[in-house]
Motif scaffolding. Structure first.
Motif, PDB file in Angstrom:
ATOM      1  N   GLN A  13       5.795  31.578  14.985  1.00 50.80           N
ATOM      2  CA  GLN A  13       5.459  32.234  16.429  1.00 50.80           C
ATOM      3  C   GLN A  13       6.469  32.901  16.832  1.00 50.80           C
ATOM      4  OE1 GLN A  13       4.872  28.361  18.828  1.00 50.80           O
ATOM      5  NE2 GLN A  13       2.817  28.274  18.219  1.00 50.80           N
ATOM      6  N   SER A  16       6.197  36.022  15.513  1.00 49.06           N
ATOM      7  CA  SER A  16       4.785  36.755  16.034  1.00 49.06           C
ATOM      8  C   SER A  16       5.039  37.455  17.499  1.00 49.06           C
ATOM      9  CB  SER A  16       3.769  35.589  16.125  1.00 49.06           C
ATOM     10  OG  SER A  16       2.538  36.122  16.958  1.00 49.06           O
ATOM     11  N   ASP A  17       6.155  36.594  18.115  1.00 49.93           N
ATOM     12  CA  ASP A  17       6.410  37.008  19.366  1.00 49.93           C
ATOM     13  C   ASP A  17       7.033  38.260  19.200  1.00 49.93           C
ATOM     14  OD1 ASP A  17       4.901  35.250  20.698  1.00 49.93           O
ATOM     15  OD2 ASP A  17       6.895  33.978  20.902  1.00 49.93           O
ATOM     16  N   GLU A  18       8.006  38.465  18.338  1.00 41.82           N
ATOM     17  CA  GLU A  18       8.703  39.885  18.239  1.00 41.82           C
ATOM     18  C   GLU A  18       7.792  40.955  17.751  1.00 41.82           C
ATOM     19  OE1 GLU A  18      12.143  40.474  18.273  1.00 41.82           O
ATOM     20  OE2 GLU A  18      12.560  38.218  18.869  1.00 41.82           O
ATOM     21  N   HIS A  20       4.855  41.151  18.621  1.00 43.17           N
ATOM     22  CA  HIS A  20       4.065  41.151  19.793  1.00 43.17           C
ATOM     23  C   HIS A  20       4.665  42.188  20.662  1.00 43.17           C
ATOM     24  CE1 HIS A  20       0.953  39.864  22.698  1.00 43.17           C
ATOM     25  NE2 HIS A  20       1.847  39.882  23.666  1.00 43.17           N
ATOM     26  N   ARG A 106      -1.597  34.034  20.231  1.00 43.01           N
ATOM     27  CA  ARG A 106      -1.565  34.789  21.448  1.00 43.01           C
ATOM     28  C   ARG A 106      -2.992  35.751  21.560  1.00 43.01           C
ATOM     29  NH1 ARG A 106       2.564  35.706  24.714  1.00 43.01           N
ATOM     30  NH2 ARG A 106       4.604  34.931  23.953  1.00 43.01           N
TER      31      ARG A 106
END
Length: 419
Positions: A13, A16-18, A20, A106
Motif C-alpha cells: 500500500q 501504491s500510495d507513492e 498514486h 484506492r
C-alpha cells in the motif's frame, strides 16, 4: 503470520500510495487516473514476474541438485517436463491475488477486472501444468524404455490436449464473463452429437493408440509392410491422427492412425529381432526334361559329394527290390531314381550344408502345382542375416548355384518369352 501479512500489505500500500501521489503531482488532471492505474498495473506485473523468477529458480535448483539423477526417474521426469515452472507460476499468482488488493485499494472499481484477470491466468497456468504432467509420463517411460506405453501415452496426451483445451477454454470464458459453469455445461448436451462428428478421427485415433499399446503389435521403429498402400518401411511416429512411415527409398508416407485397426499390416520386425529372414522362391523346370537316371548319368552324379552317399544307398535299395521282381530289366518296374528327384535331394543337402541358412528354422525343397510354364520347385528356408543387402546376397548366391547345378542333372529351366 497475520502480522507478517499485514506488514506486507502495508508495504505494498505504501508503494501504491507513492505511485498514486507521484502521478497526481506530475501529470495533468485529465490523465492522472489513467497513469495511476497504468503504473500500478505495470508494478503488479513486474512484481509477479520477479516473484515467479525467484520461485522458479529456487525450485529448479533444488530439483536439479537433489533429484536430477538416474535413481530418481519420477523426479527427473517432473524436472524435464518443467512442471516446477508451473508450480512457481501458480504460487506467484496466489501471491498476486493478495497483492492486487493492496496495490489497487484506492481504485475499487478495478478489483473486478483484476480478479477475473488473475482467475484467467490461473486457469491457463493450471491447464499448462496438467499438460506438462502428461509430458512427465512420456519422459518417465522414455527413461524406462517402455515403448508400447509411450504409444498409449502419446494417444492419451493428444486426446487430453484437444478436449482439455476445449474444457479449459469454457472455464476461462466463465471466469472472464462471470458466467455460471452449470449454465455452460447444461448446454453441452445439445452439441454432443456435433462434437462426436467433429472429433471422430480423434476418438478413433485414441482407441487405436490404446489398442496398439496393449496388444504390443506395433511400436515406433518397427519394420512394417502395408499392402493396401504399397508401403514398406520403418515406423517413425504414431500420434493421434497420423502414423509416419519412412520407406526404404527414403520417402515419407503417412496414413490415418485408425487404419492400424482396420488394415492388414505385416510387422516384419521379428526378422530383425531374430536376425532371420525367409527365402521363398521357385525355379520352374520343363517337365519334358524329367527322366530316370541311366547308368551314365548315375555315374556322373556319383561324383557329387553332397549326394554321393545318398546315391549309393538308393542304388542298394533298388537292387535289393529288383532282385525279387519279374521283368526287373525294365527301368520302370520298382523303385527308380529320377533326375528331378535327385536334384531335389541335392538342393536340400546344399541348403543343409550352407552356413548362411538358419538350420533351426524350416528348411524345405518342395514341388509346387504344375503350371503351363512347367513345374516350380520351391526353395523354402530362412537366411541367418536379416539385413536387406546381406539377405539379397545370400539368396542370390543360393539360386546362382542351383540354377547352374541343375544342368548337371540334365534338367531344363523354363524361360517365358513374351510374344
Amino acid at each position: 503470520m497475520k502480522n507478517e501479512l499485514k506488514d506486507y500489505k502495508d508495504f505494498l500500500q505504501l508503494i501504491s500510495d507513492e505511485i498514486h501521489f507521484f502521478c497526481k503531482d506530475f501529470f495533468p488532471d485529465e490523465f492522472v487516473l489513467t497513469t495511476q492505474i497504468t503504473f500500478k498495473f505495470l508494478f503488479l506485473i513486474i512484481l509477479l514476474f520477479v516473484v515467479s523468477f525467484i520461485l522458479r529458480n529456487g525450485i529448479n535448483l533444488t530439483f536439479k541438485f537433489f533429484f536430477d539423477k538416474e535413481k530418481y526417474p519420477v523426479m527427473k521426469s517432473i524436472y524435464k517436463a518443467k512442471v516446477t515452472n508451473s508450480v512457481a507460476n501458480i504460487l506467484s499468482l496466489g501471491f498476486g491475488s493478495f497483492a492486487y488488493v493492496s496495490i489497487f485499494y484506492r481504485h475499487p472499481k478495478s478489483m473486478t477486472f483484476l480478479e477475473r484477470l488473475v482467475g484467467i491466468l490461473l486457469v491457463l497456468v493450471i491447464a499448462n501444468m496438467a499438460f506438462r504432467f502428461i509430458k512427465v509420463l512420456q519422459n518417465y517411460y522414455l527413461i524406462q524404455k517402455d515403448y508400447y506405453k509411450i504409444i498409449a501415452i502419446n494417444s492419451i496426451s493428444q486426446t487430453v490436449r484437444i478436449f482439455g483445451t476445449f474444457i479449459f477454454s469454457v472455464i476461462a470464458i466463465c471466469v472472464l464473463f462471470g458466467i455460471s459453469g452449470s449454465t455452460v455445461l447444461g448446454s453441452l448436451g445439445a452439441i454432443t452429437a456435433v462434437m462426436v462428428l467433429v472429433f471422430r478421427d480423434t476418438i478413433l485415433g485414441f482407441v487405436t493408440g490404446i489398442h496398439v499399446a496393449t496388444s504390443k503389435n506395433l511400436k515406433v521403429g518397427d519394420w512394417v509392410a502395408i499392402p493396401k498402400y504399397t508401403i514398406e518401411g520403418n515406423i517413425e511416429d504414431i500420434d493421434l491422427l497420423t502414423t509416419k512411415i519412412r520407406n526404404f527409398d527414403k520417402t515419407l508416407s503417412t496414413i490415418p492412425t485408425y487404419d492400424l485397426l482396420t488394415t492388414e499390416i505385416k510387422n516384419m520386425q521379428v526378422m530383425s529381432e531374430t536376425n532371420t529372414r525367409r527365402i521363398k522362391k521357385s525355379i520352374v523346370f520343363n517337365i519334358k526334361s524329367f527322366k530316370f537316371l541311366d547308368d551314365q548319368l548315375f555315374g556322373e552324379l556319383l561324383k557329387i559329394n553332397l549326394i554321393h552317399d545318398y546315391l549309393l544307398e538308393k542304388k542298394k535299395e533298388i537292387e535289393q527290390e529288383k532282385a525279387n521282381l519279374i521283368n526287373s530289366d525294365e527301368i520302370i518296374n520298382g523303385q527308380q531314381l529320377t533326375n528331378i528327384g535327385t536334384f531335389r535331394k541335392y538342393a536340400m543337402s546344399y541348403l543343409k550344408n550352407n552356413p548362411n541358412i538358419d538350420q533351426t528354422g524350416t528348411v524345405m525343397v518342395r514341388q509346387m502345382e504344375i503350371t503351363p510354364q512347367g513345374m516350380p520347385l520351391e526353395i523354402y528356408c530362412f537366411a541367418n542375416d536379416s539385413k536387406w543387402e546381406h539377405f539379397e546376397q545370400i539368396q542370390a548366391d543360393i539360386f546362382d548355384h542351383l540354377l547352374v547345378a541343375s544342368k548337371e542333372f540334365d534338367l531344363e529351366i523354363m524361360q517365358v518369352h513374351k510374344i
